[in-house]
Every structure is written in structure tokens, then in C-alpha cells.
Write a protein that holds these residues in place. Structure first.
Motif, PDB file in Angstrom:
ATOM      1  N   LEU A 108       0.821  -1.224   0.000  1.00 50.17           N
ATOM      2  CA  LEU A 108       0.000   0.000   0.000  1.00 50.17           C
ATOM      3  C   LEU A 108       0.851   1.268   0.000  1.00 50.17           C
ATOM      4  N   GLU A 109       2.048   1.140   0.591  1.00 48.84           N
ATOM      5  CA  GLU A 109       2.929   2.304   0.626  1.00 48.84           C
ATOM      6  C   GLU A 109       3.333   2.655  -0.795  1.00 48.84           C
ATOM      7  N   GLY A 110       3.162   3.880  -1.171  1.00 45.28           N
ATOM      8  CA  GLY A 110       3.499   4.285  -2.522  1.00 45.28           C
ATOM      9  C   GLY A 110       2.332   4.138  -3.486  1.00 45.28           C
ATOM     10  N   THR A 111       1.162   3.701  -2.933  1.00 49.04           N
ATOM     11  CA  THR A 111      -0.038   3.643  -3.762  1.00 49.04           C
ATOM     12  C   THR A 111      -0.782   4.970  -3.632  1.00 49.04           C
ATOM     13  N   VAL A 112      -1.156   5.533  -4.772  1.00 46.51           N
ATOM     14  CA  VAL A 112      -1.885   6.816  -4.725  1.00 46.51           C
ATOM     15  C   VAL A 112      -3.294   6.608  -5.269  1.00 46.51           C
TER      16      VAL A 112
END
Lengths: 73, 174
Positions: free
Chosen positions: B170-174
Motif C-alpha cells: 500500500l505504501e506508494g499507492t496513490v
């Protein structure tokens, strides 16, 4: 990354700033900045839909595939 | 997060900190008893209620061994409480699904397993030095709950492994 994001070009063509886009699509400026600079690892369909609606474009206008990315990416 | 969970989380930190202090005091008390047992005859067995004339001659040795096992158990409890405190800190910080917590949960699971093994050792020593005239009741028989806890903790560590992986995605998902 081999996937390129052409958000900068689209914004320039529509004379729109990143801040204005952030307000229209209800996504934080920080997240849009991550997307614009190509640092995002993934993009949600909802984000893509909101950006395409705001910029009146197709997903293909926003994203591209570069088979030969520059070294170090 | 439900209101009950939020309240439990709010009180968890001070409770764990108090338990850490109590655990250290317990260690100091047992150490004192153990050391003093070498200097005073029948101490602390007689004040603890053991009739040394009726007891197995190996009773002092057995009780000292149980004290040493107790100190090992206290060290394990200390590690468990420290790891738990760190996990509570990450939950309060809003980011519990990290690989560090997987290691902490596994350490807690091994710790609980170790304490259960120590409890069985205490029960075995207790049986060995127990006589009809001076019975010794320490440690108890097999209990299902601690072993189930160990199993649940390892499963929970597996859940956190998956959670940490999803969090990374999820980190880096926009």
C-alpha cells in the motif's frame, strides 16, 4: 520504472497547477506529487478515474510504457 | 477501533510498565531468598512452612533449583513485557503491521512456550522432593490454555507477516 507518468505534460497542456488538480480530485498534493515524479508504486482505479475526469483524458494519455528506461531507474 | 479497544490500548502501556517493575522486584526478592538460603540454616524453608525433619533431604536443593528456574522465568517475562510494550507503542502510533512486530510476536510465543516448559520442570522437581510426610505442591499438571496461547501467538505472527506485506504494497499507492 518502465511505466512513465505524463501528468506534468497534461497539466501544462490544460494550464492547470498540481494544487488545482489536487483540489478537484480530492487527493492530497503530496500523493499527486508522488505520482507526478514517478515515485508511486501503484495507482488506484479510483485515483485514475478522478484524474481522467478532471483532465478530460484517457488513462493512456496519463500513463505510458517505456521499454528502455534510463539507467538507474 | 472500538471504544473498548481504545480504552484497553490506553491503559495497556501503564499496566505493562507497572508489571515490568513488579517483575524486577520479584526477581530481587527471589535472588535475596536464594542467596540467603546459603547463609542461614533452614532459611527460608522453615518460615515458608516446611518441616525439615519430615522433608526429603533433597528438599533445599530442589527448592533452590526452583528458585533458579523462577529467575529464568522472570527474565523471560521481562523480554515478553518489553516486546509487548513495543507492540503497543506501534499500535498507538497507528502502524502496527511492520516486520519488527512479527519478530516481537514470535519472541513472545517462544517466551510463553519457555515459561510453560519451566512450569513443567518446577512440577517435576516438586514431585521429586515431595514426600508423604512433607508434601510439596509447586507447578501444576498439564494445562491446555498456555499451549493454545502459544499456537495463537504463532498464528498472529503469521497474520502480522501478511499484514506487513500488504502494508508495504500500500505504501506508494496513490
Amino acid at each position: 520504472m518502465a511505466i512513465t507518468v505524463r501528468l506534468d505534460d497534461l497539466l501544462h497542456a490544460r494550464r492547470m497547477t498540481l494544487t488545482e488538480l489536487a483540489a478537484r480530485v480530492d487527493i492530497t498534493l503530496a500523493n499527486l506529487s508522488i505520482l507526478k515524479t514517478g515515485k508511486a508504486k501503484a495507482i488506484r482505479f479510483s485515483t485514475l478515474e478522478a484524474i481522467c475526469a478532471a483532465l478530460e483524458c484517457q488513462p493512456g494519455d496519463l500513463l505510458g510504457f517505456d521499454a528502455d528506461p534510463p539507467a538507474g531507474q | 477501533m472500538t471504544r473498548t479497544s481504545a480504552r484497553a490500548l490506553a491503559v495497556a502501556r501503564p499496566i505493562i510498565q507497572v508489571l515490568l517493575v513488579l517483575n524486577l522486584l520479584y526477581a530481587a526478592g527471589i535472588t535475596l531468598l536464594l542467596v540467603s538460603s546459603f547463609f542461614r540454616p533452614d532459611w527460608p524453608w522453615v518460615p515458608l512452612g516446611y518441616d525439615m525433619h519430615a522433608a526429603d533431604p533433597a528438599l533445599p536443593l530442589g527448592l533452590r533449583a526452583i528458585m533458579v528456574i523462577g529467575l529464568v522465568g522472570i527474565a523471560i517475562v521481562h523480554v515478553i513485557l518489553r516486546r509487548l510494550l513495543a507492540i503497543v507503542g506501534t499500535v498507538r502510533g497507528g502502524n502496527p503491521f511492520i516486520s519488527d512486530n512479527v519478530g516481537r510476536l514470535q519472541a513472545i510465543a517462544w517466551g510463553v512456550l519457555g515459561i510453560e516448559a519451566l512450569r513443567l520442570m518446577v512440577a517435576a522437581i516438586s514431585r521429586a522432593v515431595s514426600t508423604a510426610t512433607q508434601p510439596v505442591h509447586m507447578g501444576s499438571g498439564f494445562s491446555f490454555a498456555p499451549w493454545l496461547s502459544v499456537l495463537l501467538l504463532f498464528v498472529l505472527a503469521g497474520v502480522f507477516t501478511q499484514g506487513a506485506r500488504m502494508r508495504d504494497d500500500l505504501e506508494g499507492t496513490v
